[in-house]
Write a protein that holds these residues in place. Structure first.
Motif, PDB file in Angstrom:
ATOM      1  N   ALA A   1       0.820  -1.214   0.000  1.00 32.84           N
ATOM      2  CA  ALA A   1       0.000   0.000   0.000  1.00 32.84           C
ATOM      3  C   ALA A   1       0.853   1.262   0.000  1.00 32.84           C
ATOM      4  CB  ALA A   1      -0.931   0.010   1.209  1.00 32.84           C
ATOM      5  N   ASP A   2       2.136   1.150   0.335  1.00 30.11           N
ATOM      6  CA  ASP A   2       3.019   2.312   0.339  1.00 30.11           C
ATOM      7  C   ASP A   2       4.457   1.831   0.193  1.00 30.11           C
ATOM      8  OD1 ASP A   2       3.892   1.473   2.942  1.00 30.11           O
ATOM      9  OD2 ASP A   2       2.201   2.554   3.819  1.00 30.11           O
ATOM     10  N   GLU A   3       5.362   2.796   0.103  1.00 30.11           N
ATOM     11  CA  GLU A   3       6.764   2.475  -0.144  1.00 30.11           C
ATOM     12  C   GLU A   3       7.411   1.745   1.030  1.00 30.11           C
ATOM     13  OE1 GLU A   3      10.894   4.902  -1.228  1.00 30.11           O
ATOM     14  OE2 GLU A   3       8.926   5.805  -1.670  1.00 30.11           O
ATOM     15  N   ALA A   4       7.062   2.104   2.236  1.00 28.09           N
ATOM     16  CA  ALA A   4       7.639   1.442   3.405  1.00 28.09           C
ATOM     17  C   ALA A   4       7.271  -0.034   3.425  1.00 28.09           C
ATOM     18  CB  ALA A   4       7.161   2.134   4.682  1.00 28.09           C
ATOM     19  N   GLU A   5       6.007  -0.329   3.120  1.00 25.65           N
ATOM     20  CA  GLU A   5       5.582  -1.729   3.071  1.00 25.65           C
ATOM     21  C   GLU A   5       6.313  -2.477   1.959  1.00 25.65           C
ATOM     22  OE1 GLU A   5       1.544  -4.380   2.252  1.00 25.65           O
ATOM     23  OE2 GLU A   5       1.360  -2.261   2.822  1.00 25.65           O
ATOM     24  N   PHE A   6       6.560  -1.806   0.849  1.00 30.69           N
ATOM     25  CA  PHE A   6       7.300  -2.392  -0.263  1.00 30.69           C
ATOM     26  C   PHE A   6       8.687  -2.851   0.180  1.00 30.69           C
ATOM     27  CE2 PHE A   6      10.269  -1.199  -3.870  1.00 30.69           C
ATOM     28  CZ  PHE A   6      10.068  -2.353  -4.601  1.00 30.69           C
ATOM     29  N   VAL A   7       9.384  -2.013   0.931  1.00 28.59           N
ATOM     30  CA  VAL A   7      10.718  -2.375   1.419  1.00 28.59           C
ATOM     31  C   VAL A   7      10.635  -3.589   2.353  1.00 28.59           C
ATOM     32  CG1 VAL A   7      12.762  -1.567   2.653  1.00 28.59           C
ATOM     33  CG2 VAL A   7      11.487   0.017   1.199  1.00 28.59           C
ATOM     34  N   ARG A   8       9.672  -3.549   3.244  1.00 29.08           N
ATOM     35  CA  ARG A   8       9.541  -4.662   4.205  1.00 29.08           C
ATOM     36  C   ARG A   8       9.181  -5.965   3.498  1.00 29.08           C
ATOM     37  NH1 ARG A   8       6.611  -0.582   7.092  1.00 29.08           N
ATOM     38  NH2 ARG A   8       4.642  -1.602   6.531  1.00 29.08           N
ATOM     39  N   ARG A   9       8.303  -5.892   2.509  1.00 28.19           N
ATOM     40  CA  ARG A   9       7.913  -7.119   1.807  1.00 28.19           C
ATOM     41  C   ARG A   9       9.094  -7.717   1.036  1.00 28.19           C
ATOM     42  NH1 ARG A   9       2.768  -8.769   1.861  1.00 28.19           N
ATOM     43  NH2 ARG A   9       1.095  -7.266   2.337  1.00 28.19           N
ATOM     44  N   MET A  10       9.908  -6.887   0.412  1.00 29.81           N
ATOM     45  CA  MET A  10      11.072  -7.412  -0.308  1.00 29.81           C
ATOM     46  C   MET A  10      12.011  -8.130   0.650  1.00 29.81           C
ATOM     47  SD  MET A  10      12.172  -4.800  -3.357  1.00 29.81           S
ATOM     48  CE  MET A  10      12.467  -3.369  -2.321  1.00 29.81           C
TER      49      MET A  10
ATOM     50  N   ARG B   1       8.320   5.161 -11.034  1.00 30.24           N
ATOM     51  CA  ARG B   1       7.093   4.567 -11.564  1.00 30.24           C
ATOM     52  C   ARG B   1       6.322   3.839 -10.467  1.00 30.24           C
ATOM     53  NH1 ARG B   1       8.202   2.507 -17.776  1.00 30.24           N
ATOM     54  NH2 ARG B   1       9.296   4.375 -18.466  1.00 30.24           N
ATOM     55  N   LEU B   2       7.029   3.212  -9.557  1.00 32.86           N
ATOM     56  CA  LEU B   2       6.341   2.552  -8.454  1.00 32.86           C
ATOM     57  C   LEU B   2       5.684   3.573  -7.534  1.00 32.86           C
ATOM     58  CD1 LEU B   2       8.881  -0.264  -7.490  1.00 32.86           C
ATOM     59  CD2 LEU B   2       6.835  -0.449  -8.896  1.00 32.86           C
ATOM     60  N   ARG B   3       6.382   4.679  -7.280  1.00 36.22           N
ATOM     61  CA  ARG B   3       5.826   5.697  -6.394  1.00 36.22           C
ATOM     62  C   ARG B   3       4.543   6.323  -6.954  1.00 36.22           C
ATOM     63  NH1 ARG B   3      11.516   8.694  -4.629  1.00 36.22           N
ATOM     64  NH2 ARG B   3      11.843   7.492  -2.691  1.00 36.22           N
ATOM     65  N   ALA B   4       4.373   6.287  -8.266  1.00 36.00           N
ATOM     66  CA  ALA B   4       3.167   6.862  -8.859  1.00 36.00           C
ATOM     67  C   ALA B   4       1.912   6.127  -8.419  1.00 36.00           C
ATOM     68  CB  ALA B   4       3.279   6.830 -10.389  1.00 36.00           C
ATOM     69  N   GLU B   5       2.049   4.895  -7.912  1.00 38.26           N
ATOM     70  CA  GLU B   5       0.902   4.100  -7.471  1.00 38.26           C
ATOM     71  C   GLU B   5       0.616   4.253  -5.978  1.00 38.26           C
ATOM     72  OE1 GLU B   5      -1.011   2.304  -9.520  1.00 38.26           O
ATOM     73  OE2 GLU B   5       0.186   3.009 -11.214  1.00 38.26           O
ATOM     74  N   TRP B   6       1.501   4.925  -5.238  1.00 34.66           N
ATOM     75  CA  TRP B   6       1.352   5.015  -3.787  1.00 34.66           C
ATOM     76  C   TRP B   6       1.025   6.444  -3.355  1.00 34.66           C
ATOM     77  CZ3 TRP B   6       6.679   2.339  -3.875  1.00 34.66           C
ATOM     78  CH2 TRP B   6       6.507   0.960  -4.044  1.00 34.66           C
TER      79      TRP B   6
ATOM     80  N   ASP C   1       1.395  10.015  -1.823  1.00 30.53           N
ATOM     81  CA  ASP C   1       2.566  10.882  -1.659  1.00 30.53           C
ATOM     82  C   ASP C   1       2.311  11.818  -0.485  1.00 30.53           C
ATOM     83  OD1 ASP C   1       4.854  12.316  -1.905  1.00 30.53           O
ATOM     84  OD2 ASP C   1       4.296  13.362  -3.752  1.00 30.53           O
ATOM     85  N   THR C   2       2.776  11.408   0.696  1.00 37.46           N
ATOM     86  CA  THR C   2       2.571  12.206   1.909  1.00 37.46           C
ATOM     87  C   THR C   2       3.890  12.339   2.661  1.00 37.46           C
ATOM     88  OG1 THR C   2       2.049  10.272   3.280  1.00 37.46           O
ATOM     89  CG2 THR C   2       0.220  11.326   2.097  1.00 37.46           C
ATOM     90  N   PRO C   3       4.065  13.385   3.454  1.00 41.67           N
ATOM     91  CA  PRO C   3       5.294  13.524   4.249  1.00 41.67           C
ATOM     92  C   PRO C   3       5.484  12.359   5.216  1.00 41.67           C
ATOM     93  CG  PRO C   3       4.104  15.603   4.157  1.00 41.67           C
ATOM     94  CD  PRO C   3       3.203  14.580   3.565  1.00 41.67           C
TER      95      PRO C   3
ATOM     96  N   GLY D   1       4.402   9.274   4.832  1.00 43.26           N
ATOM     97  CA  GLY D   1       4.813   8.099   4.068  1.00 43.26           C
ATOM     98  C   GLY D   1       6.268   8.164   3.662  1.00 43.26           C
ATOM     99  N   ALA D   2       6.742   9.338   3.261  1.00 43.59           N
ATOM    100  CA  ALA D   2       8.138   9.492   2.867  1.00 43.59           C
ATOM    101  C   ALA D   2       9.072   9.240   4.051  1.00 43.59           C
ATOM    102  CB  ALA D   2       8.371  10.879   2.285  1.00 43.59           C
ATOM    103  N   SER D   3       8.673   9.741   5.223  1.00 44.87           N
ATOM    104  CA  SER D   3       9.490   9.545   6.419  1.00 44.87           C
ATOM    105  C   SER D   3       9.549   8.071   6.812  1.00 44.87           C
ATOM    106  CB  SER D   3       8.919  10.370   7.572  1.00 44.87           C
ATOM    107  OG  SER D   3       9.649  10.151   8.758  1.00 44.87           O
ATOM    108  N   ALA D   4       8.393   7.381   6.732  1.00 39.62           N
ATOM    109  CA  ALA D   4       8.372   5.955   7.070  1.00 39.62           C
ATOM    110  C   ALA D   4       9.198   5.144   6.095  1.00 39.62           C
ATOM    111  CB  ALA D   4       6.923   5.454   7.090  1.00 39.62           C
ATOM    112  N   ALA D   5       9.124   5.497   4.796  1.00 39.40           N
ATOM    113  CA  ALA D   5       9.905   4.775   3.790  1.00 39.40           C
ATOM    114  C   ALA D   5      11.393   4.978   4.017  1.00 39.40           C
ATOM    115  CB  ALA D   5       9.503   5.246   2.392  1.00 39.40           C
ATOM    116  N   ALA D   6      11.802   6.224   4.306  1.00 36.05           N
ATOM    117  CA  ALA D   6      13.221   6.497   4.553  1.00 36.05           C
ATOM    118  C   ALA D   6      13.734   5.682   5.736  1.00 36.05           C
ATOM    119  CB  ALA D   6      13.433   7.986   4.793  1.00 36.05           C
ATOM    120  N   ALA D   7      12.905   5.524   6.750  1.00 42.14           N
ATOM    121  CA  ALA D   7      13.309   4.749   7.918  1.00 42.14           C
ATOM    122  C   ALA D   7      13.500   3.274   7.559  1.00 42.14           C
ATOM    123  CB  ALA D   7      12.266   4.894   9.020  1.00 42.14           C
ATOM    124  N   GLU D   8      12.608   2.738   6.723  1.00 46.80           N
ATOM    125  CA  GLU D   8      12.729   1.323   6.333  1.00 46.80           C
ATOM    126  C   GLU D   8      13.926   1.105   5.415  1.00 46.80           C
ATOM    127  OE1 GLU D   8      11.254  -0.933   7.749  1.00 46.80           O
ATOM    128  OE2 GLU D   8       9.425  -0.072   8.582  1.00 46.80           O
TER     129      GLU D   8
END
Length: 560
Positions: free
Chosen positions: A253-262, A312-317, A319-321, A323-330
């Motif tokens: 559902a977002d970039e942070a989850e993407f990192v964790r799933r990989m 291209r992946l980010r275009a589907e998620w 775009d919030t501050p 979410g960006a902070s959570a993704a950077a942490a992951e």
């Protein structure tokens, strides 16, 4: 038809190679199919040997030697013209016509009478190891009068010439030129390097376990080559990684989850940061876990597939501050090898009611696609990526080795790769197949049982059928045939192992599933939980007439 151009200065060496046995004895009956008039009058279509190759090289090189002209980058211009394996083989006469037309379009002859001709030949020596019919054009860039042939921009000119020749001679048209799609291919050298690395890694693992006492370099060359050849035909690591990454991206559902799933799928992950920062991620690389003693081979998202770049992946998620902070942490946790910062839904069982919601989404998406024009390539690429990701997610959970689900995911993924960065289309369907990927990546842990999974399979097959119909309407017969083979062949093997769910979306079927769920809640599970598909599905060929004459229709939902 695919051109491949190289340049050099060793005319004799190139001709000896083209008329020799090849790297793996794949060259058979080398002979000329076209060339300048003097060369063809002398050699015609006789089988060539080493002495013939040297004589041809001397003939081709004579103008350069006579005038003492040097060409920057090399005077030997070599271009192979290759057909796809499924196109079969052309006759020598047909190749002669194609080669003469190609040389004319590249401006290397004197058909206009304004330039001196070049000396050239076209060599044919059988199909490649992959079954591609092809020829090799060898041209001396020094013309008969000592002037140099202008090959500036020859790569683009060769592509343009091949597109024109495809139309003139009725050959298969290159998909990317017509439809703005292009999949990442494998260079032969990359396939060879991957095969050698994997073969040696497996051998060294066996040696550490004590089942092999010899060293890799002490093996006879034939045995070593056999081990490499076995790995050369296996699923290529970049494609397997692309499948896993696409599954994780679609299920997230977002970039942070993407990192964790990989990371949860065992993929090594590292971020690429903007210069001078440690929290602004601009890209990523992934690698499969290497064999003991081997180093990981990293691939950027764009090298995996065009639709898997981070933008291209980010275009589907969203775009919030936050979410960006959570993704950077992951990303940071992955870089340091630490545990995920904030585990999310990827570690929990999905609510059983979500199956009904996702099924309804898939039905709505199928209906909404009826109003999407075939010219809206961005929307169709998005739908193909999501459907491919759903099949890839299911494959990641239930197929120990790539099988029917993986093959279907790969067939659909090619539609998702656009050459340009897609803009968000105006008519994006409100429904999505992303929820199916989230459910199916956890299919072997539980869910709504076999009936719900069979219904899900039929709905995904119908989405694949919609993509197939789009290609067919777009007169893209090759891509349509690939998807049809996946649905009618690969998915039939999976459908045969699942119960018939009845008419998908029918009220009675929904009621049966609801009653079954209620009973399970009162008296415990009445059917085995988890995926009904064995954890190891071996790849199978499309079903034949003998295997399809079963009690159930093996076609999982097409035209239903």
């Amino acid at each position: 038809m695919i051109p491949n151009i190289t340049k050099g200065d060793r005319m004799a060496g190139l001709m000896v190679y083209l008329t020799g046995p090849g790297k793996r004895n794949e060259h058979t009956e080398p002979h000329l199919v076209a060339g300048d008039p003097a060369m063809m009058a002398w050699h015609d279509d006789n089988e060539l040997g080493r002495n013939d190759a040297l004589a041809i090289a001397r003939h081709l090189d004579r103008p350069r030697r006579a005038f003492g002209v040097e060409v920057a980058g090399g005077h030997v211009w070599h271009c192979s013209l290759s057909l796809r394996a499924e196109e079969g083989q052309l006759s020598d006469d047909r190749w002669r016509e194609i080669c003469e037309a190609f040389v004319r379009k590249m401006g290397l002859d004197d058909h206009e009478g304004t330039k001196a001709p070049t000396r050239w030949v076209a060599v044919r020596h059988g199909v490649s190891q992959a079954g591609n019919d092809h020829v090799h054009l060898v041209v001396n860039l020094v013309r008969e009068d000592g002037t140099k042939a202008d090959v500036w921009g020859d790569y683009g000119a060769a592509q343009k010439a091949c597109r024109e020749l495809e139309a003139e001679f009725g050959l298969q048209r290159l998909e990317s030129a017509q439809r703005d799609r292009a999949s990442r291919g494998y260079h032969p050298a990359e396939i060879e390097a991957d095969a050698r690395r994997r073969a040696r890694g497996k051998f060294e693992a066996a040696r550490r376990q004590g089942s092999e006492s010899r060293t890799w370099w002490s093996l006879p060359k034939d045995e070593r080559d056999g081990l490499v050849a076995a790995q050369r035909t296996a699923d290529q690591p970049r494609w397997a990684l692309a499948r896993t990454v696409r599954a994780c991206a679609t299920a997230s559902a977002d970039e942070a989850e993407f990192v964790r799933r990989m990371r949860r799928q065992g993929v090594l992950v590292r971020a690429r940061y903007a210069e001078g920062t440690h929290d602004v991620v601009t890209g990523y690389s992934v690698a499969a876990k290497p064999e003991p003693g081997q180093r990981p081979i990293w691939y950027g998202g764009g090298n995996l597939a065009r639709d898997l770049t981070l933008p291209r992946l980010r275009a589907e998620w969203p775009d919030t501050p936050q979410g960006a902070s959570a993704a950077a942490a992951e990303w940071g946790a992955a870089r340091r090898g630490r545990r995920p910062v904030a585990p999310g839904r990827e570690v929990h069982e999905p609510d059983p009611m979500v199956w009904s919601e996702v099924g309804a989404d898939l039905e709505r998406l199928r209906e909404q696609l009826r109003s999407i024009p075939i010219e809206d390539r961005d929307t169709w690429a998005r739908v193909a990526r999501q459907t491919s990701g759903a099949f890839a997610a299911w494959s990641a959970r239930v197929e120990g080795t790539p099988g029917p689900l993986a093959a279907t995911a790969d067939a659909l993924a090619k539609t998702a790769e656009l050459r340009r960065h897609p803009v968000r289309p105006e008519r994006v369907p409100k429904a999505s197949a992303a929820g199916a990927a989230m459910l199916l990546i956890a299919a072997s842990k539980g869910g709504r049982g076999t009936v719900a999974q069979a219904a899900m399979l039929r709905q995904l097959a119908n989405l694949a059928k919609a993509v197939h119909d789009m290609h067919r309407a777009d007169q893209d017969a090759r891509r349509a045939a690939e998807i049809e083979r996946a649905i009618r062949g690969e998915l039939a093997t999976v459908s045969a192992r699942l119960p018939d769910p009845g008419p998908v979306g029918h009220a009675a079927t929904k009621a049966v599933v609801a009653v079954r769920t209620a009973r399970q809640g009162q008296a415990g599970p009445q059917t085995p939980m988890g995926s009904p598909i064995p954890n190891r599905i071996e790849p199978q060929r499309p079903a034949t007439a003998a295997t399809t004459s079963t009690k159930r229709d093996p076609d999982p939902g097409i035209n239903r």
